[in-house]
Design a protein around this motif. Structure first.
Motif, PDB file in Angstrom:
ATOM      1  N   ARG A  72       4.154  -5.972  -6.109  1.00 47.55           N
ATOM      2  CA  ARG A  72       2.942  -6.616  -5.869  1.00 47.55           C
ATOM      3  C   ARG A  72       1.947  -5.459  -6.051  1.00 47.55           C
ATOM      4  O   ARG A  72       1.845  -4.510  -5.457  1.00 47.55           O
ATOM      5  CB  ARG A  72       3.105  -6.912  -4.214  1.00 47.55           C
ATOM      6  N   ALA A  74      -1.934  -5.279  -5.782  1.00 51.41           N
ATOM      7  CA  ALA A  74      -3.195  -5.664  -4.733  1.00 51.41           C
ATOM      8  C   ALA A  74      -4.169  -4.811  -5.166  1.00 51.41           C
ATOM      9  O   ALA A  74      -4.467  -3.583  -5.095  1.00 51.41           O
ATOM     10  CB  ALA A  74      -3.070  -5.338  -3.498  1.00 51.41           C
ATOM     11  N   VAL A  79      -4.546 -10.408  -5.914  1.00 51.27           N
ATOM     12  CA  VAL A  79      -3.153  -9.946  -5.725  1.00 51.27           C
ATOM     13  C   VAL A  79      -2.320 -10.606  -6.943  1.00 51.27           C
ATOM     14  O   VAL A  79      -2.391 -11.686  -7.031  1.00 51.27           O
ATOM     15  CB  VAL A  79      -2.574  -9.989  -4.479  1.00 51.27           C
TER      16      VAL A  79
END
Length: 128
Positions: A72, A74, A79
């Motif tokens: 992930r 961000a 995101v």
């Protein structure tokens, strides 16, 4: 600019719903396939995965992240989710399983229909 994911990528007649095995949860292989072309935002994933509730998609993404299949990213404004090398290593097995399901589509549907009708012995090759 990336090509958008098609809304019908996993329609109701998609062989992936008949896969005999799972990589993670029910939706994980579909998420992995969506990420094959590169990083995607959550809203992009929602297009082909419209049958998955946002809560369940979030849980699936977290599970894939926890298992090391997805990372992930961000940023300040958004995101994105991306396959890791480990996640990419699942693309081959998923493709093989998808091809197998497509090849045996009719048999799988017949078996499920027979089971639902209470006729499992004749379809599964077992003698009653």
């Amino acid at each position: 600019m990336r090509k958008p994911l098609p809304a019908d990528m996993f329609d109701e007649l998609c062989p992936s719903s008949l896969l005999p095995m799972r990589f993670g949860d029910k939706w994980a292989p579909l998420v992995i396939c969506c990420l094959e072309g590169g990083p995607r935002r959550f809203s992009e994933l929602r297009v082909p995965l419209w049958r998955v509730t946002p809560k369940v998609l979030t849980q699936s993404l977290r599970s894939l992240e926890r298992s090391g299949f997805v990372i992930r990213h961000a940023g300040q404004a958004m995101v994105e989710y991306e396959l890791t090398p480990l996640g990419r290593s699942l693309l081959g097995p998923i493709a093989v399983a998808r091809d197998w399901a497509q090849e045996h589509w009719d048999e799988l549907l017949d078996a499920r229909e027979a089971y639902d009708a209470g006729l499992t012995g004749s379809v599964a090759g077992r003698k009653e």
